[in-house]
Design a protein around this motif. Sequence first.
Motif, PDB file in Angstrom:
ATOM      1  N   VAL A  98       8.097  15.819  -9.133  1.00 46.33           N
ATOM      2  CA  VAL A  98       8.611  14.511  -9.545  1.00 46.33           C
ATOM      3  C   VAL A  98       9.737  14.057  -8.630  1.00 46.33           C
ATOM      4  O   VAL A  98       9.864  12.886  -8.298  1.00 46.33           O
ATOM      5  CB  VAL A  98       9.099  14.563 -11.016  1.00 46.33           C
ATOM      6  CG1 VAL A  98       9.797  13.270 -11.397  1.00 46.33           C
ATOM      7  CG2 VAL A  98       7.944  14.856 -11.952  1.00 46.33           C
ATOM      8  N   GLY A  99      10.560  15.007  -8.187  1.00 49.07           N
ATOM      9  CA  GLY A  99      11.682  14.664  -7.328  1.00 49.07           C
ATOM     10  C   GLY A  99      12.988  15.009  -8.018  1.00 49.07           C
ATOM     11  O   GLY A  99      13.008  15.456  -9.159  1.00 49.07           O
ATOM     12  N   GLY A 100      14.089  14.823  -7.295  1.00 45.63           N
ATOM     13  CA  GLY A 100      15.403  15.139  -7.829  1.00 45.63           C
ATOM     14  C   GLY A 100      16.427  14.146  -7.334  1.00 45.63           C
ATOM     15  O   GLY A 100      16.112  13.239  -6.563  1.00 45.63           O
ATOM     16  N   THR A 101      17.653  14.319  -7.790  1.00 45.77           N
ATOM     17  CA  THR A 101      18.712  13.363  -7.447  1.00 45.77           C
ATOM     18  C   THR A 101      19.524  13.797  -6.221  1.00 45.77           C
ATOM     19  O   THR A 101      20.437  13.088  -5.815  1.00 45.77           O
ATOM     20  CB  THR A 101      19.686  13.186  -8.634  1.00 45.77           C
ATOM     21  OG1 THR A 101      20.210  14.477  -8.976  1.00 45.77           O
ATOM     22  CG2 THR A 101      18.995  12.590  -9.835  1.00 45.77           C
ATOM     23  N   GLY A 102      19.227  14.965  -5.662  1.00 46.57           N
ATOM     24  CA  GLY A 102      19.967  15.460  -4.494  1.00 46.57           C
ATOM     25  C   GLY A 102      19.671  14.628  -3.258  1.00 46.57           C
ATOM     26  O   GLY A 102      18.662  13.913  -3.205  1.00 46.57           O
ATOM     27  N   PRO A 103      20.542  14.739  -2.242  1.00 46.65           N
ATOM     28  CA  PRO A 103      20.421  13.887  -1.050  1.00 46.65           C
ATOM     29  C   PRO A 103      19.095  14.048  -0.299  1.00 46.65           C
ATOM     30  O   PRO A 103      18.624  13.114   0.325  1.00 46.65           O
ATOM     31  CB  PRO A 103      21.606  14.323  -0.179  1.00 46.65           C
ATOM     32  CG  PRO A 103      22.075  15.631  -0.735  1.00 46.65           C
ATOM     33  CD  PRO A 103      21.713  15.623  -2.192  1.00 46.65           C
ATOM     34  N   MET A 104      18.488  15.245  -0.370  1.00 46.75           N
ATOM     35  CA  MET A 104      17.258  15.494   0.395  1.00 46.75           C
ATOM     36  C   MET A 104      16.012  15.509  -0.500  1.00 46.75           C
ATOM     37  O   MET A 104      14.892  15.613   0.000  1.00 46.75           O
ATOM     38  CB  MET A 104      17.353  16.864   1.083  1.00 46.75           C
ATOM     39  CG  MET A 104      18.449  16.986   2.112  1.00 46.75           C
ATOM     40  SD  MET A 104      18.068  15.982   3.533  1.00 46.75           S
ATOM     41  CE  MET A 104      16.661  16.899   4.181  1.00 46.75           C
ATOM     42  N   ASP A 105      16.213  15.450  -1.808  1.00 40.70           N
ATOM     43  CA  ASP A 105      15.120  15.782  -2.730  1.00 40.70           C
ATOM     44  C   ASP A 105      13.865  14.923  -2.583  1.00 40.70           C
ATOM     45  O   ASP A 105      12.746  15.446  -2.568  1.00 40.70           O
ATOM     46  CB  ASP A 105      15.621  15.735  -4.180  1.00 40.70           C
ATOM     47  CG  ASP A 105      16.690  16.795  -4.461  1.00 40.70           C
ATOM     48  OD1 ASP A 105      16.953  17.618  -3.547  1.00 40.70           O
ATOM     49  OD2 ASP A 105      17.254  16.808  -5.561  1.00 40.70           O
ATOM     50  N   MET A 106      14.033  13.613  -2.459  1.00 42.17           N
ATOM     51  CA  MET A 106      12.846  12.767  -2.368  1.00 42.17           C
ATOM     52  C   MET A 106      12.119  12.994  -1.041  1.00 42.17           C
ATOM     53  O   MET A 106      10.895  12.944  -0.978  1.00 42.17           O
ATOM     54  CB  MET A 106      13.203  11.274  -2.530  1.00 42.17           C
ATOM     55  CG  MET A 106      13.760  10.912  -3.896  1.00 42.17           C
ATOM     56  SD  MET A 106      12.962  11.698  -5.331  1.00 42.17           S
ATOM     57  CE  MET A 106      11.359  10.921  -5.348  1.00 42.17           C
TER      58      MET A 106
END
Length: 181
Positions: A98-106
């Motif tokens: 789904v993804g995450g909120t971290g700077p690299m996650d998407m």
Amino acid sequence: MKKWQLAGIVAALSTVSGCGGKQAGTPADAVVPPPASAAPTSTIKPVVSFNKLMVMFVDQAADPIWNAALKPPRTDKGWEQIEYHAIQLATTGTLLQVGGTGPMDMKWTNSPGWVPFTQQMSQVALAAAEAARNRNVQALQDAGDQLVLNCEACHRQFKPDLPTEGLPTHLSRGIITAPVQ
Ligand code: HEC
């Protein structure tokens, strides 16, 4: 949409795509692009970063599985706990897509190599859950071994030397690259 907005989009499109022959302001030809802010793959909004998910979820769920492979539970309750952790880990495989909120996650989520690792994590975790349900120590050990390989393979390809949010593992486990101090 106001007419001037549409004209702007059509003009922008002809610049980008090079079809300059078309007249700006012909709405029938206009292809309205999705808003730039639209999520690339999903409208589900992640609420935590992968760094947090790894430290507070993946690591917490995987550790008891490895411990149980070395020292199998002796009670039904102990085996049930292993099954719960394995199911938590299997679910994390989906969350990682789904993804995450971290700077690299998407960026990671949308990389071609990412999804197979997350799917493998879920599959191996489901095998661990089944092993726990069947009280099958050998199957649990096999799943534990495969899990280590899965963590390592994905980390080799994606994990930066330093955790992006500065959250390192609480474990001094060899399979996880220790953050550079
Ligand atoms: C799909 C890829 C993937 C898989 C599979 C994966 N990880 Fe991670 N992991 C990452 C990435 C990427 C980071 C870096 C996150 C960041 O810093 O934002 C990370 C970071 C971590 C961290 C925190 C950073 C640190 O230096 O300590 C821990 C702990 C961790 N992973 C444990 C595990 C364990 C245990 C497994 C296996 C059960 C696992 N991971 C499987 C991609 C993965």
